[in-house]
Design a protein around this motif. Structure first.
Motif, PDB file in Angstrom:
ATOM      1  N   GLU A  68     -18.571 -13.712 -10.628  1.00 10.81           N
ATOM      2  CA  GLU A  68     -17.119 -13.613 -10.531  1.00 10.81           C
ATOM      3  C   GLU A  68     -16.737 -12.605  -9.445  1.00 10.81           C
ATOM      4  O   GLU A  68     -17.334 -11.540  -9.341  1.00 10.81           O
ATOM      5  CB  GLU A  68     -16.522 -13.162 -11.864  1.00 10.81           C
ATOM      6  N   TYR A  69     -15.759 -12.960  -8.662  1.00  5.87           N
ATOM      7  CA  TYR A  69     -15.247 -12.072  -7.630  1.00  5.87           C
ATOM      8  C   TYR A  69     -13.852 -11.614  -8.023  1.00  5.87           C
ATOM      9  O   TYR A  69     -13.041 -12.412  -8.478  1.00  5.87           O
ATOM     10  CB  TYR A  69     -15.164 -12.795  -6.282  1.00  5.87           C
ATOM     11  N   ASP A  70     -13.587 -10.341  -7.847  1.00  9.22           N
ATOM     12  CA  ASP A  70     -12.251  -9.807  -8.070  1.00  9.22           C
ATOM     13  C   ASP A  70     -11.506  -9.897  -6.741  1.00  9.22           C
ATOM     14  O   ASP A  70     -11.670  -9.045  -5.866  1.00  9.22           O
ATOM     15  CB  ASP A  70     -12.331  -8.365  -8.565  1.00  9.22           C
ATOM     16  N   LEU A  71     -10.703 -10.940  -6.585  1.00 10.22           N
ATOM     17  CA  LEU A  71     -10.039 -11.184  -5.311  1.00 10.22           C
ATOM     18  C   LEU A  71      -8.987 -10.126  -4.999  1.00 10.22           C
ATOM     19  O   LEU A  71      -8.759  -9.807  -3.826  1.00 10.22           O
ATOM     20  CB  LEU A  71      -9.416 -12.579  -5.317  1.00 10.22           C
ATOM     21  N   GLU A  72      -8.362  -9.560  -6.016  1.00  9.06           N
ATOM     22  CA  GLU A  72      -7.391  -8.494  -5.770  1.00  9.06           C
ATOM     23  C   GLU A  72      -8.080  -7.264  -5.177  1.00  9.06           C
ATOM     24  O   GLU A  72      -7.559  -6.624  -4.268  1.00  9.06           O
ATOM     25  CB  GLU A  72      -6.664  -8.133  -7.055  1.00  9.06           C
ATOM     26  N   LYS A  73      -9.253  -6.952  -5.682  1.00  8.28           N
ATOM     27  CA  LYS A  73     -10.014  -5.817  -5.153  1.00  8.28           C
ATOM     28  C   LYS A  73     -10.437  -6.094  -3.708  1.00  8.28           C
ATOM     29  O   LYS A  73     -10.381  -5.205  -2.849  1.00  8.28           O
ATOM     30  CB  LYS A  73     -11.237  -5.557  -6.022  1.00  8.28           C
ATOM     31  N   ILE A  74     -10.847  -7.323  -3.433  1.00  2.55           N
ATOM     32  CA  ILE A  74     -11.232  -7.698  -2.071  1.00  2.55           C
ATOM     33  C   ILE A  74     -10.043  -7.560  -1.127  1.00  2.55           C
ATOM     34  O   ILE A  74     -10.178  -7.072   0.000  1.00  2.55           O
ATOM     35  CB  ILE A  74     -11.809  -9.130  -2.052  1.00  2.55           C
ATOM     36  N   PHE A  75      -8.852  -7.977  -1.587  1.00  2.00           N
ATOM     37  CA  PHE A  75      -7.646  -7.837  -0.768  1.00  2.00           C
ATOM     38  C   PHE A  75      -7.379  -6.368  -0.446  1.00  2.00           C
ATOM     39  O   PHE A  75      -7.091  -6.015   0.703  1.00  2.00           O
ATOM     40  CB  PHE A  75      -6.435  -8.443  -1.488  1.00  2.00           C
ATOM     41  N   HIS A  76      -7.473  -5.512  -1.460  1.00  2.00           N
ATOM     42  CA  HIS A  76      -7.218  -4.085  -1.232  1.00  2.00           C
ATOM     43  C   HIS A  76      -8.271  -3.461  -0.313  1.00  2.00           C
ATOM     44  O   HIS A  76      -7.953  -2.554   0.466  1.00  2.00           O
ATOM     45  CB  HIS A  76      -7.143  -3.333  -2.556  1.00  2.00           C
ATOM     46  N   GLU A  77      -9.505  -3.940  -0.364  1.00  2.00           N
ATOM     47  CA  GLU A  77     -10.527  -3.448   0.557  1.00  2.00           C
ATOM     48  C   GLU A  77     -10.204  -3.830   1.990  1.00  2.00           C
ATOM     49  O   GLU A  77     -10.455  -3.068   2.924  1.00  2.00           O
ATOM     50  CB  GLU A  77     -11.898  -4.003   0.170  1.00  2.00           C
ATOM     51  N   ARG A  78      -9.650  -5.021   2.184  1.00  2.00           N
ATOM     52  CA  ARG A  78      -9.322  -5.481   3.534  1.00  2.00           C
ATOM     53  C   ARG A  78      -8.125  -4.752   4.132  1.00  2.00           C
ATOM     54  O   ARG A  78      -7.986  -4.685   5.355  1.00  2.00           O
ATOM     55  CB  ARG A  78      -9.068  -6.986   3.531  1.00  2.00           C
ATOM     56  N   THR A  79      -7.243  -4.235   3.285  1.00  2.00           N
ATOM     57  CA  THR A  79      -6.058  -3.541   3.801  1.00  2.00           C
ATOM     58  C   THR A  79      -6.174  -2.030   3.744  1.00  2.00           C
ATOM     59  O   THR A  79      -5.288  -1.332   4.248  1.00  2.00           O
ATOM     60  CB  THR A  79      -4.807  -3.964   3.007  1.00  2.00           C
ATOM     61  N   GLU A  80      -7.236  -1.520   3.168  1.00  2.00           N
ATOM     62  CA  GLU A  80      -7.380  -0.075   2.997  1.00  2.00           C
ATOM     63  C   GLU A  80      -7.440   0.637   4.346  1.00  2.00           C
ATOM     64  O   GLU A  80      -8.271   0.334   5.204  1.00  2.00           O
ATOM     65  CB  GLU A  80      -8.643   0.236   2.199  1.00  2.00           C
ATOM     66  N   GLY A  81      -6.534   1.574   4.539  1.00  2.00           N
ATOM     67  CA  GLY A  81      -6.506   2.375   5.758  1.00  2.00           C
ATOM     68  C   GLY A  81      -5.899   1.686   6.962  1.00  2.00           C
ATOM     69  O   GLY A  81      -5.870   2.258   8.045  1.00  2.00           O
ATOM     70  N   LYS A  82      -5.397   0.466   6.809  1.00  2.00           N
ATOM     71  CA  LYS A  82      -4.837  -0.266   7.948  1.00  2.00           C
ATOM     72  C   LYS A  82      -3.317  -0.282   7.953  1.00  2.00           C
ATOM     73  O   LYS A  82      -2.719  -0.543   8.984  1.00  2.00           O
ATOM     74  CB  LYS A  82      -5.352  -1.702   7.947  1.00  2.00           C
ATOM     75  N   LEU A  83      -2.697  -0.028   6.811  1.00  2.00           N
ATOM     76  CA  LEU A  83      -1.240  -0.090   6.733  1.00  2.00           C
ATOM     77  C   LEU A  83      -0.625   1.230   7.183  1.00  2.00           C
ATOM     78  O   LEU A  83      -1.130   2.303   6.878  1.00  2.00           O
ATOM     79  CB  LEU A  83      -0.808  -0.413   5.304  1.00  2.00           C
ATOM     80  N   ILE A  84       0.479   1.126   7.893  1.00  3.72           N
ATOM     81  CA  ILE A  84       1.151   2.309   8.417  1.00  3.72           C
ATOM     82  C   ILE A  84       2.395   2.624   7.598  1.00  3.72           C
ATOM     83  O   ILE A  84       2.610   3.757   7.199  1.00  3.72           O
ATOM     84  CB  ILE A  84       1.554   2.096   9.895  1.00  3.72           C
ATOM     85  N   PHE A  85       3.191   1.640   7.332  1.00  2.00           N
ATOM     86  CA  PHE A  85       4.513   1.862   6.762  1.00  2.00           C
ATOM     87  C   PHE A  85       4.605   1.409   5.303  1.00  2.00           C
ATOM     88  O   PHE A  85       5.089   2.129   4.451  1.00  2.00           O
ATOM     89  CB  PHE A  85       5.545   1.127   7.629  1.00  2.00           C
ATOM     90  N   LEU A  86       4.154   0.217   5.004  1.00  2.00           N
ATOM     91  CA  LEU A  86       4.248  -0.362   3.656  1.00  2.00           C
ATOM     92  C   LEU A  86       2.945  -0.115   2.910  1.00  2.00           C
ATOM     93  O   LEU A  86       2.118  -1.011   2.764  1.00  2.00           O
ATOM     94  CB  LEU A  86       4.542  -1.864   3.745  1.00  2.00           C
ATOM     95  N   THR A  87       2.745   1.098   2.435  1.00  2.00           N
ATOM     96  CA  THR A  87       1.457   1.463   1.860  1.00  2.00           C
ATOM     97  C   THR A  87       1.237   0.941   0.448  1.00  2.00           C
ATOM     98  O   THR A  87       0.116   0.733   0.046  1.00  2.00           O
ATOM     99  CB  THR A  87       1.289   2.987   1.858  1.00  2.00           C
TER     100      THR A  87
END
Length: 132
Positions: A68-87
């Protein structure tokens, strides 16, 4: 002679007063442009991460893997440290028989963003076997 010197001093003072009215307008426009650039940057990052997560979820479902993959966790890993304004981005993943849907919503003050990416779960090998 004194009138000319006084006139020059009055001109310098009027320039300072005019600039005191104009500079806040320039600073406001600069900040408005920066916020707009940050908003669209974060929109592109969230859109790409949602699409990648949806495709990954569709591939996992297609392969019928037992892990089983936790897709929400994968999404947060892909956006971690990349967002500037909408954190603070909220993500929900919905699995269906035919597709995976990743919905993302983010908000900062008056700026809101809502993204929905879908990926179809296809089984081309079943169709190929059926045709032959």
């Amino acid at each position: 002679m004194k009138k000319k010197e006084r006139f020059k001093k009055d001109m310098k003072a009027s320039t300072v007063i005019e600039m005191s009215y104009i500079m806040p307008v320039f600073l406001f426009l600069f900040l408005l442009i920066m916020y707009t650039v940050f908003y669209y940057h974060d929109k592109a990052v969230l859109n790409g991460a949602a699409a990648e997560t949806a495709v990954l979820g569709a591939q996992v479902e297609r392969r019928k893997e037992t892990k089983e993959y936790d897709l929400e966790k994968i999404f947060h890993e892909r956006t971690e440290g990349k967002l500037i304004f909408l954190t603070g981005a909220n993500v929900t993943v919905q699995k269906d028989e035919k597709e995976i849907t990743v919905s993302v919503s983010a908000q900062k003050n008056l700026m809101r963003l809502s993204i929905c990416q879908k990926a179809a779960i296809v089984n081309p090998e079943e169709k190929i076997r059926w045709l032959s």
